[in-house]
Design an enzyme around this catalytic site. Structure first.
Site, PDB file in Angstrom:
ATOM      1  N   GLU A  10      16.914  -1.137  -0.400  1.00  0.00           N
ATOM      2  CA  GLU A  10      15.778  -0.900   0.492  1.00  0.00           C
ATOM      3  C   GLU A  10      16.222   0.006   1.652  1.00  0.00           C
ATOM      4  OE1 GLU A  10      14.547  -4.652   2.027  1.00  0.00           O
ATOM      5  OE2 GLU A  10      12.610  -3.931   2.779  1.00  0.00           O
TER       6      GLU A  10
ATOM      7  N   TYR B 143       6.203 -15.168  -1.651  1.00  0.00           N
ATOM      8  CA  TYR B 143       6.151 -14.311  -0.481  1.00  0.00           C
ATOM      9  C   TYR B 143       5.260 -14.966   0.560  1.00  0.00           C
ATOM     10  CZ  TYR B 143       5.394 -10.456   2.718  1.00  0.00           C
ATOM     11  OH  TYR B 143       5.342  -9.690   3.852  1.00  0.00           O
TER      12      TYR B 143
ATOM     13  N   SER C  69       0.796  -1.224   0.000  1.00  0.00           N
ATOM     14  CA  SER C  69       0.000   0.000   0.000  1.00  0.00           C
ATOM     15  C   SER C  69       0.833   1.282   0.000  1.00  0.00           C
ATOM     16  CB  SER C  69      -0.938  -0.020   1.203  1.00  0.00           C
ATOM     17  OG  SER C  69      -1.499   1.234   1.447  1.00  0.00           O
TER      18      SER C  69
ATOM     19  N   GLY D 271       4.445   0.090   9.016  1.00  0.00           N
ATOM     20  CA  GLY D 271       5.468   0.118   7.975  1.00  0.00           C
ATOM     21  C   GLY D 271       6.867  -0.075   8.530  1.00  0.00           C
TER      22      GLY D 271
ATOM     23  N   ASP E 109       8.242  -2.412  10.617  1.00  0.00           N
ATOM     24  CA  ASP E 109       7.910  -3.706  11.202  1.00  0.00           C
ATOM     25  C   ASP E 109       8.562  -4.041  12.547  1.00  0.00           C
ATOM     26  OD1 ASP E 109       6.979  -3.617   8.647  1.00  0.00           O
ATOM     27  OD2 ASP E 109       7.837  -5.518   8.013  1.00  0.00           O
TER      28      ASP E 109
END
Ligand code: 2M8
Length: 448
Positions: A421, A89, A43, A181, A183
């Site tokens: 990332e 995943y 999202s 977001g 985690d």
């Protein structure tokens, strides 16, 4: 300060590399969050991806928004994952079973059953602006997206205001660390310590560990057991939003998400005025923004002045030296003196100005704190996407110099061209997934 060892790319090569990453991760319907680790649409990743796509191709950016909204639940929630047809995943659709147990979830596309931070109005703003800068078809496409998606994004903000304000103060709560977001941020450690996975947690096999350079860059198995246990609790109550807030073992008022909620309410209200949307809905957005901004300011630690999360289940404030402490710089509302003090802390030696950092851009945990773990996911590394958020919001709030510094330093870090990332703050090494879409997208926006 130590210097990163990798070769640096110039602006043109970096921008082309970023566009190449987005093209490579594009299935035609969605740009997946990354090629191997995250082969679906997330999202908040999707929102940042739209920000990047808007600079390349307005129609493609608009379609990304439409794909995301095709997964929106009937009650307004935008789920944290819209699944592609790819495997690889975990947890995938079979584990979530959202459409099987919840009438609000769409049968197709498959979606997860939790949410993520609301940053989608920012993406819509970027697409509309990009369309208006151009002419003809792009402009019409953007204006029509504004009309069709505005009511959907309004419903999403309303869902958060309705179901996720358990204290009635405007502090928006998360029911799972994934919803934040961030985690495995130390922000959630104490709340997770109280989550006890049942002996009836169905067995599972993680799929993330072999997709990064070193398992130490990812959360631990003990953390994953808790992540999966919370999902199990939610599945058993049919993902009913009110029931999860009433009975779930994890409920924390998330100050960072709340600041983003404020920003999104305001940006959406502005877009609504431009597009003649219903006045009472625009007024509601402004009301929610004001209430939640006050809630963000009310979380401040009386001693340090930093914003804090609130563990609703334990009934206590959570004080952790994380980037979320600077939430007021995202949503504004501090008086000028307090704001200058908070900026000075961010730029000072415990944060961006720490002498051992390769790049003066915000780490996720203070390098001066014992909780700092420089290569571990949300426990210390620098995330370009978080830097972009601060830079964008600070520019909007008139903090242009700090915003420009964060942009320049993050671009220097990202000019290794890996589009990682996250990055090791003390070495500049790329970590987690490479070719991560949101990293490429924010770099593109910055270079535009
Ligand atoms: C990470 O989270 C997912 C779970 O949602 C994971 O670890 O499997 C987080 O960094 C999250 O913020 C991000 O949206 C997602 C995809 O990039 O990955």
């Amino acid at each position: 300060a130590p210097q990163p060892q990798r070769p640096r790319l110039g602006t043109v090569a970096l921008a082309s590399g970023a566009a190449w990453v987005l093209a490579g991760n594009d299935t035609g319907v969605m740009v997946t969050a990354s090629p191997r680790l995250y082969p679906h649409m997330w999202s908040w990743d999707a929102a940042f991806i739209m920000v990047g796509l808007a600079q390349l191709d307005v129609d493609r950016a608009a379609r990304e928004m439409e794909t995301l909204l095709s997964g929106q639940w009937a009650d307004g929630m935008i789920p944290h994952i819209v699944f592609s047809e790819e495997n690889g995943y975990f947890p995938g659709p079979d584990r979530w079973q959202t459409a099987v147990v919840c009438e609000h979830a769409p049968a197709r596309p498959h979606t997860s059953g939790i949410c993520q931070p609301p940053v989608h109005a920012i993406a819509l703003r970027k697409i509309v602006d990009a369309g208006r800068r151009r002419s003809g078809a792009d402009r019409r496409r953007a204006e029509s997206l504004l009309r069709t998606s505005w009511p959907r994004l309004f419903a999403w903000q309303r869902w958060l205001a309705t179901y996720r304000d358990p204290l009635g103060t405007g502090l928006i709560a998360v029911t799972h660390g994934w919803e934040s977001g961030m985690d495995n941020s130390p922000r959630w450690d104490s709340a997770y310590a109280a989550v006890r996975p049942g002996s009836n947690l169905p067995p599972y096999v993680r799929e993330d560990l072999d997709k990064v350079g070193d398992e130490g860059e990812r959360p631990t198995d003990a953390e994953y057991d808790r992540y999966l246990w919370l999902i199990e609790e939610m599945r058993r109550v049919g993902y009913r939003a009110d029931e999860i807030v009433r009975t779930g073992s994890f409920l924390v008022g998330d100050v960072f998400l709340t600041a983003l909620f404020v920003l999104s309410c305001e940006v959406l209200a502005e877009l609504g005025e431009e597009a003649n949307q219903p006045e009472e809905q625009i007024a509601l957005l402004r009301h929610w923004a004001a209430r939640s901004r006050a809630a963000v300011l009310d979380t401040r630690d009386p001693v340090t002045g930093m914003a804090r999360d609130y563990d609703v289940r334990a009934g206590k404030w959570v004080s952790v030296p994380s980037i979320a402490g600077f939430a007021p710089l995202l949503c504004g509302g501090l008086d000028p003196r307090q704001q200058a003090e908070m900026v000075a802390v961010l730029e000072g030696p415990d944060w961006m100005g720490h002498p051992d950092l390769v790049a003066a851009t915000p780490p996720t945990v203070s390098p001066s704190s014992p909780q700092f773990m420089p290569k571990q996911y949300w426990r210390g590394p620098q995330w370009p996407v978080i830097s972009w958020l601060f830079s964008w919001a600070m520019r909007r709030g008139g903090l242009d110099d700090t915003a420009a510094g964060i942009r320049a330093e993050t671009l220097r870090l990202a000019s290794d061209g890996t589009f990682a990332e996250y990055y090791h703050p003390l070495t500049g090494a790329p970590l987690g997934s490479l070719s991560q879409s949101w990293t490429a997208a924010v770099v593109l926006d910055w270079l535009y």
